[in-house]
Design a protein around this motif. Structure first.
Motif, PDB file in Angstrom:
ATOM      1  N   MET A  53       0.821  -1.201   0.000  1.00 43.78           N
ATOM      2  CA  MET A  53       0.000   0.000   0.000  1.00 43.78           C
ATOM      3  C   MET A  53       0.865   1.265   0.000  1.00 43.78           C
ATOM      4  SD  MET A  53      -3.086   0.809   2.553  1.00 43.78           S
ATOM      5  CE  MET A  53      -3.871   2.356   2.596  1.00 43.78           C
ATOM      6  N   PHE A  54       1.900   1.282   0.864  1.00 46.66           N
ATOM      7  CA  PHE A  54       2.812   2.421   0.906  1.00 46.66           C
ATOM      8  C   PHE A  54       4.178   1.980   0.401  1.00 46.66           C
ATOM      9  CE2 PHE A  54      -0.090   3.332   4.528  1.00 46.66           C
ATOM     10  CZ  PHE A  54      -0.648   4.500   4.035  1.00 46.66           C
ATOM     11  N   THR A  55       4.881   2.911  -0.208  1.00 45.14           N
ATOM     12  CA  THR A  55       6.252   2.631  -0.606  1.00 45.14           C
ATOM     13  C   THR A  55       7.069   2.351   0.664  1.00 45.14           C
ATOM     14  OG1 THR A  55       8.120   3.503  -1.862  1.00 45.14           O
ATOM     15  CG2 THR A  55       6.862   5.086  -0.599  1.00 45.14           C
ATOM     16  N   PRO A  56       8.058   1.463   0.613  1.00 45.26           N
ATOM     17  CA  PRO A  56       8.772   1.060   1.842  1.00 45.26           C
ATOM     18  C   PRO A  56       9.293   2.205   2.717  1.00 45.26           C
ATOM     19  CG  PRO A  56       9.334  -0.426   0.069  1.00 45.26           C
ATOM     20  CD  PRO A  56       8.482   0.660  -0.542  1.00 45.26           C
ATOM     21  N   PRO A  57       9.912   3.262   2.156  1.00 38.78           N
ATOM     22  CA  PRO A  57      10.374   4.340   3.051  1.00 38.78           C
ATOM     23  C   PRO A  57       9.222   5.016   3.801  1.00 38.78           C
ATOM     24  CG  PRO A  57      11.416   4.535   0.894  1.00 38.78           C
ATOM     25  CD  PRO A  57      10.348   3.497   0.766  1.00 38.78           C
ATOM     26  N   LEU A  58       8.099   5.204   3.128  1.00 38.39           N
ATOM     27  CA  LEU A  58       6.936   5.814   3.775  1.00 38.39           C
ATOM     28  C   LEU A  58       6.358   4.874   4.826  1.00 38.39           C
ATOM     29  CD1 LEU A  58       4.844   8.030   4.104  1.00 38.39           C
ATOM     30  CD2 LEU A  58       3.635   7.123   2.100  1.00 38.39           C
TER      31      LEU A  58
END
Length: 199
Positions: free
Chosen positions: A1-6
């Motif tokens: 759902m979210f990019t890994p850093p986010l």
């Protein structure tokens, strides 16, 4: 759902007290919208605070120096000591502007269920401090929970041979925290303190 850093940022923000998944997500998205310079300033402030803020060697309140501002202040009453569980309680009491003595921060409350006994708290330094200095009154200002009551009674028993021991009056609900009380309630609680009775 979210990019890994986010996702990592959201996960870390959720570790903060009172921050749930939705709030963490809102904060993370807000941070990403801010200019890079502003985000760097925030990150730097967090890192600097973590590196530079420690505990006062006298009272165990938060301090960037070996002795906190309150302990260094010559205008404070050296003969009155207010014992609290946490630095947040010092901050809350200071907002009332009613108390002019010094503090001692225990660093928590006795909670056997959480594995916290008297040895894990700043109780021994408190007893030494009271027994070695001319302290006329110790005010126990510990939140009225089961653990707070246990701590209050335990500390009161230890200090009774050395000085007058009082506790703040209960203008606070059982289970309430000092940091969430308004200034008027805290001021009244300080004014209505009473000596502990062990009979």
């Amino acid at each position: 759902m979210f990019t890994p850093p986010l996702a990592r940022l959201i996960e870390q923000l959720q570790r903060l007290p009172g921050v749930g998944p939705k709030t963490a997500q809102r904060l993370a998205l807000h941070i990403l919208k801010r200019p890079e310079e502003e985000v760097n300033t925030l990150a730097k402030a967090i890192v600097e605070a973590k590196k530079q803020v420690g505990l006062c060697q006298v009272c165990f309140h938060l301090s960037a120096e070996s002795t906190c501002e309150i302990c260094r202040n010559p205008n404070r009453d050296n003969q009155t000591l207010c014992v609290v569980a946490d630095s947040r309680d010092v901050i809350a009491l200071e907002k009332t502007r009613e108390y002019q003595g010094k503090y001692h921060v225990l660093g928590g409350v006795i909670s056997p269920m959480d594995g916290i006994g008297p040895e894990q708290l700043n109780i021994s330094p408190l007893v030494r401090r009271v027994s070695q200095h001319q302290i006329k009154e110790v005010i126990l200002a510990i939140s009225p929970s089961v653990e707070g009551e246990t701590t209050t009674l335990y500390v009161g028993q230890l200090l009774k041979p050395f000085t007058k021991v009082t506790r703040i009056a209960f203008g606070l609900p059982m289970g309430g925290d000092l940091e969430y009380a308004d200034e008027v309630t805290l001021a009244r609680a300080l004014e209505g303190r009473r000596e502990l009775d062990y009979n």
